[in-house]
Design a protein around this motif. Structure first.
Motif, PDB file in Angstrom:
ATOM      1  N   ILE A  48       0.704  -1.318   0.013  1.00 48.24           N
ATOM      2  CA  ILE A  48      -0.013   0.055  -0.063  1.00 48.24           C
ATOM      3  C   ILE A  48       1.004   1.395   0.015  1.00 48.24           C
ATOM      4  O   ILE A  48       1.479   1.429   0.962  1.00 48.24           O
ATOM      5  CB  ILE A  48      -0.835   0.098   1.121  1.00 48.24           C
ATOM      6  CG1 ILE A  48      -1.905  -1.257   1.496  1.00 48.24           C
ATOM      7  CG2 ILE A  48      -1.815   1.294   1.276  1.00 48.24           C
ATOM      8  CD1 ILE A  48      -2.325  -1.613   2.648  1.00 48.24           C
ATOM      9  N   PRO A  49       0.896   2.127  -1.339  1.00 42.92           N
ATOM     10  CA  PRO A  49       1.774   3.068  -1.387  1.00 42.92           C
ATOM     11  C   PRO A  49       1.881   4.006  -0.120  1.00 42.92           C
ATOM     12  O   PRO A  49       2.823   4.375   0.602  1.00 42.92           O
ATOM     13  CB  PRO A  49       1.124   3.961  -2.453  1.00 42.92           C
ATOM     14  CG  PRO A  49       0.701   2.760  -3.261  1.00 42.92           C
ATOM     15  CD  PRO A  49      -0.035   1.922  -2.290  1.00 42.92           C
ATOM     16  N   PRO A  50       0.800   4.470   0.647  1.00 42.46           N
ATOM     17  CA  PRO A  50       1.162   5.443   1.587  1.00 42.46           C
ATOM     18  C   PRO A  50       1.705   4.937   2.973  1.00 42.46           C
ATOM     19  O   PRO A  50       2.501   5.514   3.415  1.00 42.46           O
ATOM     20  CB  PRO A  50      -0.466   5.807   2.095  1.00 42.46           C
ATOM     21  CG  PRO A  50      -1.249   5.591   0.807  1.00 42.46           C
ATOM     22  CD  PRO A  50      -0.547   4.348   0.300  1.00 42.46           C
ATOM     23  N   ILE A  51       1.544   3.560   3.201  1.00 43.33           N
ATOM     24  CA  ILE A  51       2.166   2.876   4.470  1.00 43.33           C
ATOM     25  C   ILE A  51       3.728   2.742   3.840  1.00 43.33           C
ATOM     26  O   ILE A  51       4.434   2.840   4.974  1.00 43.33           O
ATOM     27  CB  ILE A  51       1.388   1.646   4.452  1.00 43.33           C
ATOM     28  CG1 ILE A  51       0.074   1.811   5.156  1.00 43.33           C
ATOM     29  CG2 ILE A  51       2.209   0.851   5.579  1.00 43.33           C
ATOM     30  CD1 ILE A  51      -0.883   0.738   5.305  1.00 43.33           C
ATOM     31  N   TYR A  52       3.876   2.351   2.775  1.00 43.93           N
ATOM     32  CA  TYR A  52       5.353   2.317   2.469  1.00 43.93           C
ATOM     33  C   TYR A  52       6.055   3.506   2.457  1.00 43.93           C
ATOM     34  O   TYR A  52       7.118   3.591   3.187  1.00 43.93           O
ATOM     35  CB  TYR A  52       5.450   1.646   0.796  1.00 43.93           C
ATOM     36  CG  TYR A  52       6.782   1.322   0.398  1.00 43.93           C
ATOM     37  CD1 TYR A  52       7.219   0.260   0.521  1.00 43.93           C
ATOM     38  CD2 TYR A  52       7.673   2.533  -0.144  1.00 43.93           C
ATOM     39  CE1 TYR A  52       8.674  -0.016   0.075  1.00 43.93           C
ATOM     40  CE2 TYR A  52       8.916   2.365  -0.640  1.00 43.93           C
ATOM     41  CZ  TYR A  52       9.524   0.824  -0.379  1.00 43.93           C
ATOM     42  OH  TYR A  52      10.753   0.932  -0.810  1.00 43.93           O
ATOM     43  N   ALA A  53       5.352   4.547   2.050  1.00 39.56           N
ATOM     44  CA  ALA A  53       5.851   6.146   1.928  1.00 39.56           C
ATOM     45  C   ALA A  53       6.172   6.327   3.318  1.00 39.56           C
ATOM     46  O   ALA A  53       7.059   6.906   3.762  1.00 39.56           O
ATOM     47  CB  ALA A  53       4.898   6.755   1.260  1.00 39.56           C
ATOM     48  N   LEU A  54       5.050   6.375   4.304  1.00 35.58           N
ATOM     49  CA  LEU A  54       5.474   6.656   5.690  1.00 35.58           C
ATOM     50  C   LEU A  54       6.460   5.971   6.296  1.00 35.58           C
ATOM     51  O   LEU A  54       7.247   6.874   6.993  1.00 35.58           O
ATOM     52  CB  LEU A  54       4.015   6.240   6.414  1.00 35.58           C
ATOM     53  CG  LEU A  54       3.830   6.795   7.950  1.00 35.58           C
ATOM     54  CD1 LEU A  54       3.652   8.202   8.040  1.00 35.58           C
ATOM     55  CD2 LEU A  54       2.557   6.415   8.569  1.00 35.58           C
TER      56      LEU A  54
END
Ligand SMILES: Nc1ncnc2c1ncn2[C@@H]1O[C@H](COP(=O)(O)OP(=O)(O)OP(=O)(O)O)[C@@H](O)[C@H]1O
Ligand SMILES: [Mg+2]
Lengths: 279, 253
Positions: A107-113
């Motif tokens: 999940i992009p936002p989780i990876y990014a966070l």
């Protein structure tokens, strides 16, 4: 070892036995000499601070009255230092594990966070981070207690670095382990909880121990804010007040050193036990 | 015969690589089917598509009446795949026992965690299966204290304790020292004799010949021959089959 000793039938030693014994003797000798050298260094340092004159060279004289009067006050900082370190390492482990799991997320936002957190923390000094929580946040109306702010700063900082440890731990669990769990019908969460995490955490125990030992020393940085009365804070306080910084800092150094030696010893016991067990 | 496994129009791509090409296969109840083929022919991939360790690219898989078609989405699809996994047991070449659990814990892990079975019942069942693979006396050992053959027998017990409808074996003896292969094959024979439906990827031609009801030959992602072992070994139709078994024929008669 037993294989070698068993080979000595009727007192006749094989060449292998002799070589092995020679090697062992050499190893024992090395260890003993290292120990003796340590002792000598120690004596030299003690002598250096003894105030004695020798061959016309006067060594440094420490104020023993001051030491006797204040050693208790500084020692009282040890529980504080340990409290800060234990709380901070707990927070750090939680954050590190979450960050490591985040790196596995699709999940992009989780990876990014996860990457954002690690990048920001590693890109700024720990000293700044500590002051941020003590000094910058109050400007926004957020006033944290000294202990809380210190733990938060250290925990956040160490969490970012330790995420690599947990990442390596997760990576150390082979694909076959996950597949076996999935084939049994486990959900991804069950697979993580029952199969992957226990193995990853076991892998992470020794390096987390190292981080904890490092933390007990970095916790001295929170003394700069003046609100956590741990070893370093106490040492600088009495040292400055009575202009005996040398004595005060030497005492603090010895306390940190002793604590580190003790923790390293505890860690070696834990590691020995771990390697003796399964796996 | 009632099919336990039914594979229809199965395709699998890895990126651009076409690994399985329109596979159709039925396996009846209590049937033992051996899959042979050169390295890279797609045997493992076929087996792993059955319990969705690999996502098939096309087609459908049916196990004991539960049909999963490629293209389904969401919760319902996940549930179907889960149901299929409960009906299949898998044994891997590398055993894949959980190293942090004792033998018994390995075997009860599935029933307790996945099926929610109470521990006492699970232990009973596990001990029964460990006994049948001859390793009840090792139940409190950790996997690293077992030989390869023992590990694989525990892995078989672990899969059987889930009471699947079909067992999938992916080269179960390929990682073993030659002297340990026999004990694992013997356990597999016993499982077959007890009436388990089995799909076995193997290079053990002797086992295929002796135990299999059918032998399937794979080459380049296709099933090139599917016949009784006597036919496959005595009168292969496809030259690729011939190439596979030639060594065995000259070697073992
Ligand atoms: N995860 C993967 N990603 C990309 N290609 C893969 C993957 N797994 C398998 N392949 C390729 O798919 C083809 C079939 O592989 P598969 O493992 O099914 O063969 P196999 O018949 O089981 O071979 P072996 O006897 O060596 O086990 C091979 O060309 C292989 O390189
Ligand atoms: Mg394979």
């Amino acid at each position: 070892m037993s294989a070698f000793t068993k080979g000595t039938e009727g007192g006749v030693k094989s060449q292998g036995d002799l070589l092995f014994e020679a090697q062992q003797r050499q190893q024992r000798g090395f260890k003993r000499n290292v120990g003796v050298s340590w002792g000598i260094f120690f004596l030299i340092i003690i002598y250096f601070f003894s105030g004695q004159s020798f061959l016309g060279i006067k060594t440094i004289e420490l104020n023993t009255d001051f030491i006797v009067k204040n050693i208790g006050f500084i020692a009282l900082g040890l529980p504080q230092t340990l409290l800060v370190s234990v709380l901070a390492i707990t927070l750090a482990m939680t954050l590190a594990l979450l960050a490591a799991l985040g790196r596995l997320s699709t999940i992009p936002p989780i990876y990014a966070l996860s990457t954002f957190y690690v990048s920001l923390i590693r890109g700024t000094p720990l000293y700044l981070q500590i002051f941020f929580f003590f000094l910058a946040l109050p400007q926004l109306g957020i006033v944290l207690t000294g202990l809380f702010a210190g733990v938060l700063a250290l925990g956040l900082n160490y969490g970012a670095y330790m995420s690599e440890i947990f990442r390596a731990g997760l990576a150390s669990v082979g694909k076959g382990q996950r597949e076996a769990a999935i084939a049994l019908g486990m959900t991804p969460i069950q697979t993580m909880r029952r199969v992957v995490l226990p193995q990853a955490l076991r892998f992470a125990i020794p390096p987390v121990g190292n981080e904890f030992i490092a933390m007990t020393k970095d916790s001295a940085l929170v003394s700069a804010t003046g609100f956590v009365h741990e070893v370093m804070w106490r040492a600088t306080r009495v040292g400055r007040a009575q202009f005996n910084n040398l004595e005060a800092l030497i005492m603090a150094a010895l306390f940190y050193w002793l604590m580190t030696l003790l923790l390293t010893y505890v860690q070696s016991i834990i590691e020995a036990r771990l390697s003796k067990g399964d796996r | 015969m009632l099919p336990i496994v039914k594979i229809s129009n199965l395709d699998k791509y890895f990126g651009r690589l076409h690994v399985l090409n329109n596979i159709n296969l039925e396996v009846g109840e209590r049937e033992v089917v051996c899959i042979i083929g050169r390295s890279g022919s797609g045997k493992s991939t076929l087996l792993r598509c059955i319990n969705f360790l690999e996502d098939p690219s096309h087609g459908s898989i049916e196990v004991d009446g539960v049909r999963v078609a490629v293209g389904g989405k969401g919760k319902q699809q996940r549930q179907l795949i889960h149901d299929v996994r409960l009906k299949t047991g898998m044994v891997f070449q590398e055993f894949n026992l959980f190293p942090h659990m004792s033998v018994l814990e390995n075997v009860i892990e599935g029933p307790v965690t996945v099926k929610g079975m109470d521990r006492k019942h699970a232990v009973e069942l596990a001990e029964q299966h460990l006994d049948s693979v001859g390793l009840l006396f090792k139940k409190d050992e950790y996997p690293n204290r077992l030989s390869g053959g023992q590990k694989q027998r525990v892995a078989i017990a672990r899969a059987l304790t889930m009471e699947p409808r079909v067992m999938l074996f992916d080269e179960p003896t390929s990682a073993l020292d030659p002297e340990l292969i026999g004990e694992v094959l013997n356990v597999m024979k016993k499982v077959a004799k007890d009436g388990m439906t089995m799909l076995v990827v193997t290079h053990e031609m002797g086992f295929a010949r002796e135990v299999a009801d059918r032998v399937i030959v794979m080459a380049d992602g296709e099933l090139v021959e599917d016949n009784k072992p006597e036919q496959i070994f005595n009168a292969p139709k496809d030259p690729r089959t011939e190439a596979l078994i030639v060594r065995y024929r000259t070697g073992g008669g």
